[in-house]
Design a protein around this motif. Sequence first.
Motif, PDB file in Angstrom:
ATOM      1  N   ASP A 134       0.807  -1.563   0.141  1.00  0.00           N
ATOM      2  CA  ASP A 134       0.004   0.299   0.034  1.00  0.00           C
ATOM      3  C   ASP A 134       0.610   1.466   0.183  1.00  0.00           C
ATOM      4  O   ASP A 134       1.077   2.272   1.354  1.00  0.00           O
ATOM      5  CB  ASP A 134      -0.947  -0.376   1.361  1.00  0.00           C
ATOM      6  N   THR A 135       1.136   1.491  -1.278  1.00  0.00           N
ATOM      7  CA  THR A 135       2.379   2.313  -1.135  1.00  0.00           C
ATOM      8  C   THR A 135       2.066   3.738  -0.734  1.00  0.00           C
ATOM      9  O   THR A 135       3.247   4.633  -0.074  1.00  0.00           O
ATOM     10  CB  THR A 135       3.353   2.161  -3.296  1.00  0.00           C
ATOM     11  N   THR A 136       0.525   4.113  -0.831  1.00  0.00           N
ATOM     12  CA  THR A 136       0.744   5.359  -0.893  1.00  0.00           C
ATOM     13  C   THR A 136       0.607   6.236   0.754  1.00  0.00           C
ATOM     14  O   THR A 136       0.050   7.069   1.751  1.00  0.00           O
ATOM     15  CB  THR A 136      -0.936   6.189  -1.010  1.00  0.00           C
ATOM     16  N   ARG A 172       6.376  11.663   1.198  1.00  0.00           N
ATOM     17  CA  ARG A 172       5.653  12.260   1.448  1.00  0.00           C
ATOM     18  C   ARG A 172       5.835  13.605   1.739  1.00  0.00           C
ATOM     19  O   ARG A 172       6.942  13.896   2.894  1.00  0.00           O
ATOM     20  CB  ARG A 172       4.999  11.589   2.488  1.00  0.00           C
ATOM     21  N   LYS A 176      -1.011  12.104   3.731  1.00  0.00           N
ATOM     22  CA  LYS A 176      -2.226  11.742   2.882  1.00  0.00           C
ATOM     23  C   LYS A 176      -3.560  11.856   3.444  1.00  0.00           C
ATOM     24  O   LYS A 176      -4.397  12.173   2.251  1.00  0.00           O
ATOM     25  CB  LYS A 176      -2.077   9.610   3.427  1.00  0.00           C
ATOM     26  N   LYS A 181      -6.128  12.770  -3.280  1.00  0.00           N
ATOM     27  CA  LYS A 181      -6.334  11.680  -3.550  1.00  0.00           C
ATOM     28  C   LYS A 181      -5.060  10.873  -2.901  1.00  0.00           C
ATOM     29  O   LYS A 181      -4.471  11.852  -2.846  1.00  0.00           O
ATOM     30  CB  LYS A 181      -7.071  11.373  -4.830  1.00  0.00           C
ATOM     31  N   SER A 183      -3.210   8.998  -3.922  1.00  0.00           N
ATOM     32  CA  SER A 183      -1.793   8.932  -4.539  1.00  0.00           C
ATOM     33  C   SER A 183      -0.908  10.837  -4.670  1.00  0.00           C
ATOM     34  O   SER A 183       0.165  10.736  -5.093  1.00  0.00           O
ATOM     35  CB  SER A 183      -1.809   8.582  -6.096  1.00  0.00           C
ATOM     36  N   ARG A 234       4.054  15.169  -7.102  1.00  0.00           N
ATOM     37  CA  ARG A 234       3.865  14.170  -8.522  1.00  0.00           C
ATOM     38  C   ARG A 234       3.972  13.233  -8.279  1.00  0.00           C
ATOM     39  O   ARG A 234       4.776  12.427  -9.293  1.00  0.00           O
ATOM     40  CB  ARG A 234       4.142  14.967  -9.174  1.00  0.00           C
ATOM     41  N   PHE A 236       4.911  10.014  -7.106  1.00  0.00           N
ATOM     42  CA  PHE A 236       4.269   8.562  -7.128  1.00  0.00           C
ATOM     43  C   PHE A 236       3.462   8.022  -8.624  1.00  0.00           C
ATOM     44  O   PHE A 236       3.286   7.175  -9.390  1.00  0.00           O
ATOM     45  CB  PHE A 236       3.006   8.576  -6.249  1.00  0.00           C
ATOM     46  N   VAL A 237       2.918   8.998  -9.497  1.00  0.00           N
ATOM     47  CA  VAL A 237       2.446   9.291 -10.869  1.00  0.00           C
ATOM     48  C   VAL A 237       3.964   9.071 -11.574  1.00  0.00           C
ATOM     49  O   VAL A 237       3.873   8.261 -12.459  1.00  0.00           O
ATOM     50  CB  VAL A 237       2.315  10.778 -11.097  1.00  0.00           C
ATOM     51  N   LEU A 240       5.287   5.652 -11.167  1.00  0.00           N
ATOM     52  CA  LEU A 240       4.392   4.831 -12.403  1.00  0.00           C
ATOM     53  C   LEU A 240       4.682   4.826 -13.667  1.00  0.00           C
ATOM     54  O   LEU A 240       4.404   2.993 -13.984  1.00  0.00           O
ATOM     55  CB  LEU A 240       2.854   5.103 -12.198  1.00  0.00           C
TER      56      LEU A 240
END
Length: 388
Positions: A134-136, A172, A176, A181, A183, A234, A236-237, A240
């Motif tokens: 659950d990376t986020t 981070r 969160k 959201k 991510s 950004r 996490f984006v 991906l």
Amino acid sequence: MDFRLSDQQAAIETSVRQVCGRFDDAYWSDCDEQGRFPHEFHGAMAEGGWLGITMPEEFGGAGLGVTEAAIMMNAVTSSGGGYSAASALHLNMFGPHAVVVHGTKEQKQRWLPPLAVGAEKACFGVTEPDAGLDTTSITTTATRVPGGYRVNGRKLWTSTGQVAHKILLLTRTTPKEECRKPSAGMTLFYTELDRSKVEVRRIRKMGRNAVDSNAVFIDDLFIPEEDRVGEEGRGFVYLLDSLNPERILVASEAIGLGRDALARAAAYARERIVFGRPIGQNQGVQHPLAENWTALEAAWWQCLRAGWLYDQGLPCGAEANAAKFLSARAAFDTCTRAVLTHGGMGYAREYQVERFFRESILLRIAPITEQLILSFIAERVLDLPKSY
Ligand SMILES: Cc1cc2nc3c(=O)[nH]c(=O)nc-3n(C[C@H](O)[C@H](O)[C@H](O)COP(=O)(O)OP(=O)(O)OC[C@H]3O[C@@H](n4cnc5c(N)ncnc54)[C@H](O)[C@@H]3O)c2cc1C
């Protein structure tokens, strides 16, 4: 449709095998038993210009596609070094992918050439003890200070942390709960692994022992602003972007590992005489090996198809995930069968297949587990509801 490798792709395979051929079973057994990073092998691959295969030419790379990188990594793992050999290289290949895509020209100039020539090594700090897949939910935090950020937190399993000069670090920057959201609010850095602020503690593990994995403790690490990749929040984006190439490379490595194990099992089955005939004359021995071959071939073509889609700029998430799933299973089954085919000798270090067997289960766990791959395919391909 043309399923043959191009002349260039075939030449990549041959040349990589030539370099790998300089490192024999004794070398890899020693690295595994001593837990020693294969610096000589890494250096030889760097000298051959292989580390920058997918990096842009202007930054010292070869500018080739993920398909060519997959062919290269398949040749690496099928040449005796197994997944240890692959892991000694691949963090430097897909790890900096986010930098290649989202870094500034200045950053690429600063960071990519030393990786391509093997002068620097990078590690990948994403997984955390309390977040898991659950990376986020990561909690390593980067707080803004004049000129950059101060970072505190923990990472787990960071491979090559003992020998790396740089770390690609996911943090981070906004809690969160405060984000639109889950991510959002995560920021990616590529920075010096400053050991005065970062403790890197080696984890004792089952296999792939030539390449270390670590628990990492980050205590007030200063990261200058110029080491941030892309925009704040950004990260996490950006990460991906590198997932599909990573899945494709890992898949090709798994298949190489399986192919080496299969070749050794077949050779042993041809030569070992029991009850007055080669053990490989028994269908009970030969059929499972033949079945392993079919699974490895099917996974290989899925892998090349995913690579081709990626290199054409086409969507490839399902194919890359399927390739990783199929190849990890095929590699694990083949390595298990290779041990069994050797009977008691499968358990002896001398025959190498126990080393491959220990490495092969890792491919089912990392960088992504089978369950999470199946969930991805269930949601994205079959349009089933998200389960977590
Ligand atoms: C040798 C090794 C090297 C590694 N190197 C690196 C590295 O260099 N950098 C890095 O960042 N990470 C690295 N990793 C971490 C690796 O990516 C993770 O271990 C992997 O992603 C699994 O995460 P986890 O261990 O936290 O498992 P967990 O998240 O704790 O999951 C445990 C089990 O539960 C299952 N599970 C969890 N949630 C669900 C769900 N919703 N549905 C179904 N099943 C679920 C998982 O599939 C798994 O089987 C490495 C790991 C190993 C073992």
